[in-house]
Design a protein around this motif. Structure first.
Motif, short mmCIF file in Angstrom:
data_model
loop_
_atom_site.label_atom_id
_atom_site.label_comp_id
_atom_site.label_asym_id
_atom_site.label_seq_id
_atom_site.Cartn_x
_atom_site.Cartn_y
_atom_site.Cartn_z
N GLY A 124 0.80 -1.21 0.00
CA GLY A 124 0.00 0.00 0.00
C GLY A 124 0.84 1.27 0.00
O GLY A 124 2.07 1.23 0.02
N GLY A 125 0.16 2.38 -0.03
CA GLY A 125 0.84 3.66 -0.04
C GLY A 125 0.43 4.48 -1.24
O GLY A 125 -0.18 3.97 -2.19
N ALA A 126 0.79 5.75 -1.19
CA ALA A 126 0.40 6.66 -2.26
C ALA A 126 1.26 6.45 -3.50
O ALA A 126 2.40 6.01 -3.43
N GLY A 127 0.66 6.79 -4.64
CA GLY A 127 1.43 6.80 -5.88
C GLY A 127 1.66 5.44 -6.50
O GLY A 127 1.15 4.41 -6.04
N MET A 128 2.49 5.46 -7.54
CA MET A 128 2.81 4.26 -8.31
C MET A 128 4.32 4.07 -8.32
O MET A 128 5.09 5.00 -8.05
N VAL A 129 4.74 2.85 -8.66
CA VAL A 129 6.17 2.52 -8.70
C VAL A 129 6.49 2.00 -10.10
O VAL A 129 5.73 1.21 -10.67
N MET A 130 7.62 2.42 -10.65
CA MET A 130 8.04 1.91 -11.95
C MET A 130 8.42 0.44 -11.83
O MET A 130 9.17 0.05 -10.94
N THR A 131 7.87 -0.38 -12.74
CA THR A 131 8.09 -1.82 -12.68
C THR A 131 9.47 -2.19 -13.21
O THR A 131 10.05 -1.48 -14.03
N PRO A 132 10.03 -3.32 -12.76
CA PRO A 132 11.41 -3.64 -13.10
C PRO A 132 11.66 -4.08 -14.54
O PRO A 132 12.70 -3.76 -15.11
N GLN A 133 10.71 -4.81 -15.14
CA GLN A 133 10.99 -5.40 -16.47
C GLN A 133 11.37 -4.37 -17.54
O GLN A 133 12.40 -4.55 -18.23
N PRO A 134 10.59 -3.30 -17.73
CA PRO A 134 10.95 -2.35 -18.79
C PRO A 134 12.32 -1.71 -18.57
O PRO A 134 13.07 -1.48 -19.53
N ILE A 135 12.65 -1.43 -17.32
CA ILE A 135 13.95 -0.80 -17.02
C ILE A 135 15.08 -1.77 -17.31
O ILE A 135 16.08 -1.42 -17.95
N TYR A 136 14.91 -3.00 -16.85
CA TYR A 136 15.97 -4.01 -17.06
C TYR A 136 16.17 -4.26 -18.55
O TYR A 136 17.31 -4.34 -19.03
N SER A 137 15.09 -4.36 -19.29
CA SER A 137 15.18 -4.62 -20.73
C SER A 137 15.82 -3.44 -21.46
O SER A 137 16.58 -3.62 -22.42
N THR A 138 15.52 -2.23 -21.01
CA THR A 138 16.14 -1.04 -21.61
C THR A 138 17.65 -1.07 -21.39
O THR A 138 18.44 -0.84 -22.31
N PHE A 139 18.05 -1.36 -20.16
CA PHE A 139 19.48 -1.39 -19.85
C PHE A 139 20.19 -2.49 -20.63
O PHE A 139 21.32 -2.32 -21.08
#
Length: 236
Positions: free
Chosen positions: A56-71
């Motif tokens: 829980g908590g406010a806001g959203m978090v960037m998911t790992p897959q797109p970042i890892y694939s970009t790198f």
């Protein structure tokens, strides 16, 4: 130096890199800048790159897959792999405060990658697995990592030989030798009743250098007692 930027807003970076000193450095092949849109690497059919935080908590978090694939694509384009990966810098309020010493250190790297976060941040597993360093540009929060990335790229790039016209362009600047920079004057000699200090137009370079050093000391002591303390300790 080869610079890669991983972002959700590539046009922000492209706009800055197409102007002024950065543009000229790229045209002269002193630095290269490649920009990767993280959203392009999302495997989600809607190209979604964020999700609700576990717990829980406010806001959203960037998911790992797109970042890892970009790198993964970044290092492939560099001719490297995960075992020889370059420094990946994540721009974060939780990072170490970026300063001139870090700029000097990073200017010696052959390859640098910048990761611009958004929302509440990125999945911690990305930080744990591929991020080399976390940096902040100050004790305040921004809406994304693009501005800090551009600040760091600008600061680092101008220390690379050939980017500025001469090394003297940065050797007398603020934070060199733990002092803030002295005042500058140009024509006209009188403006709105204010005159350029006589010593500056005296032609006596020894006196000009002494005046500039004294002004740097005075300004540093008044505005940045933390730097002044470092300077005094170094003098001992």
């Amino acid at each position: 130096m080869n610079i890669s930027v991983m972002t959700l807003f590539p046009h922000m970076i492209e706009s800055y890199m197409s102007e002024s000193i950065m543009k000229r450095a790229i045209e002269k092949d002193i630095i290269s800048v490649k920009i990767y849109n993280i959203r392009d690497f999302s495997e989600n059919k809607h190209k979604k790159v964020d999700d609700y935080p576990f717990g829980g908590g406010a806001g959203m978090v960037m998911t790992p897959q797109p970042i890892y694939s970009t790198f993964d694509k970044v290092i492939e384009d560099m001719g490297l792999d995960m075992s020889t990966k370059p420094k990946l810098i994540y721009l974060s309020p939780k990072g170490r405060t970026f300063d001139q010493e870090y700029a000097k250190e990073l200017s010696k790297e052959e390859n640098l990658v910048f990761l611009c976060g958004h929302y509440e941040g990125i999945d911690q597993r990305i930080i744990d697995s591929i991020v080399s360093d976390e940096f902040s540009i100050g004790d305040y929060v921004l809406t994304g990592g693009e501005l800090p990335a551009m600040v760091m790229i600008d600061s680092i790039s101008r220390l690379i030989p050939g980017v500025l016209g001469t090394n003297e362009s940065f050797e007398d600047e603020s934070f060199e030798n733990d002092l803030l920079e002295y005042p500058h004057y140009t024509r006209p000699r009188t403006f709105n009743g204010m005159d350029v200090p006589d010593v500056i137009i005296s032609g006596n370079h020894k006196k000009i250098d002494e005046w500039r050093l004294n002004e740097s000391k005075k300004i540093t002591q008044e505005r940045r007692p933390d730097l002044w303390k470092k300077y005094k300790n170094r003098e001992k």
